[in-house]
Design a protein around this motif. Sequence first.
Motif, PDB file in Angstrom:
ATOM      1  N   GLN A 233       0.841  -1.204   0.000  1.00  0.00           N
ATOM      2  CA  GLN A 233       0.000   0.000   0.000  1.00  0.00           C
ATOM      3  C   GLN A 233       0.870   1.247   0.000  1.00  0.00           C
ATOM      4  OE1 GLN A 233      -3.390   0.202   2.805  1.00  0.00           O
ATOM      5  NE2 GLN A 233      -2.529   2.179   3.421  1.00  0.00           N
ATOM      6  N   ASP A 235       1.683   5.478  -0.026  1.00  0.00           N
ATOM      7  CA  ASP A 235       1.131   6.686   0.582  1.00  0.00           C
ATOM      8  C   ASP A 235       0.393   7.501  -0.484  1.00  0.00           C
ATOM      9  OD1 ASP A 235       2.267   6.062   3.059  1.00  0.00           O
ATOM     10  OD2 ASP A 235       4.157   7.062   2.534  1.00  0.00           O
ATOM     11  N   GLY A 236      -0.506   8.363  -0.033  1.00  0.00           N
ATOM     12  CA  GLY A 236      -1.150   9.312  -0.934  1.00  0.00           C
ATOM     13  C   GLY A 236      -2.492   8.889  -1.478  1.00  0.00           C
TER      14      GLY A 236
END
Length: 327
Positions: A233, A235-236
């Motif tokens: 997963q 970031d962002g």
Amino acid sequence: MSQRGTARPDLDYEQLAPTVDYVNRVVQVAGKYTLDEPFEVGWGNVVLDVTPRGLSTRTFRHPEVAFRVHYRLLDGDVLIESDRGTRTLSLRHESVASFYRAFCGTAAGLGIGPPNSSLICEIPGSPPAFEDDRVPRDWDADAARLMNTAVNLAADGLETWQAPYLGHRPRVGVMWGGFDLSATRWRPQRTTPTPGRPAFQQNAELHAYLSVGFSFGSSRSPHPGMYAYLWPQPDGLGSRAWGVEGAAWHPDAGLVQLPWPALMRTPDPVRSVVAFGDAVQAAAVDLAGWPDDLVCPRVDGWYMSRTPTAEVQRLEQEWHEHVHARD
């Protein structure tokens, strides 16, 4: 692209839950045969195909018999088809245990042994095995019809979305454990599995992938709809747009979710599933460093029976020029 978006089933979790829970358990019976098949990346070998009338295993080829099992939701029965003949048994049973006994007896008549495992998987609070699940069950034909319509609509969109992907992609199908319809794209990048997770989840996390799918919901999240996630997963994700109004990132669940009512409000739900998946692919490129040349241009159907070969060649040439321009 398909125009099956005119089918708009209204899915209410509370109405569907008893039938979904029962079907989830009984499809695991035939699903268990896949555990002894050659492993495909991401467990692509285990999925059940979405058929016009229900869910079906792939063909199993044993030394003594070749067979497949078709759970026909619209007919309320199970068809076991083999090179020795065919048999049917009803989906209407007083319990999962009685269904399991009937299934094994019917399969034996075709020379098919019982699956090598009878454990019930991925259903919290369930009895340990099929033989132990004696909870009374009622068959709801209307709920089964809604399930079949919804899963066919979602599969239509997911298969269309998968078509132009150039990397590894198992066939679109229902994972019989968690009972979700999934379309997964893999990238040949080794990753480190999450410690402490079950073996099947650790196997799935050996390489980077993204998954887009459909779920009928659960007691913890009683909301049918589309979902998506990326592994690992990045970031962002919270700042992204997801292609369809109503789709949003839910950090607690680790999922992008598109509620079923929001999908049904779109002009063409099948095209909206494609737009949702494309937004997930774009996030993988922008945030997780996926190559941007793994998806070739989507054509609105090759329609090879009436598309001139020259037109196909032109489209292919445009794609090659697009790739080379970046190199």
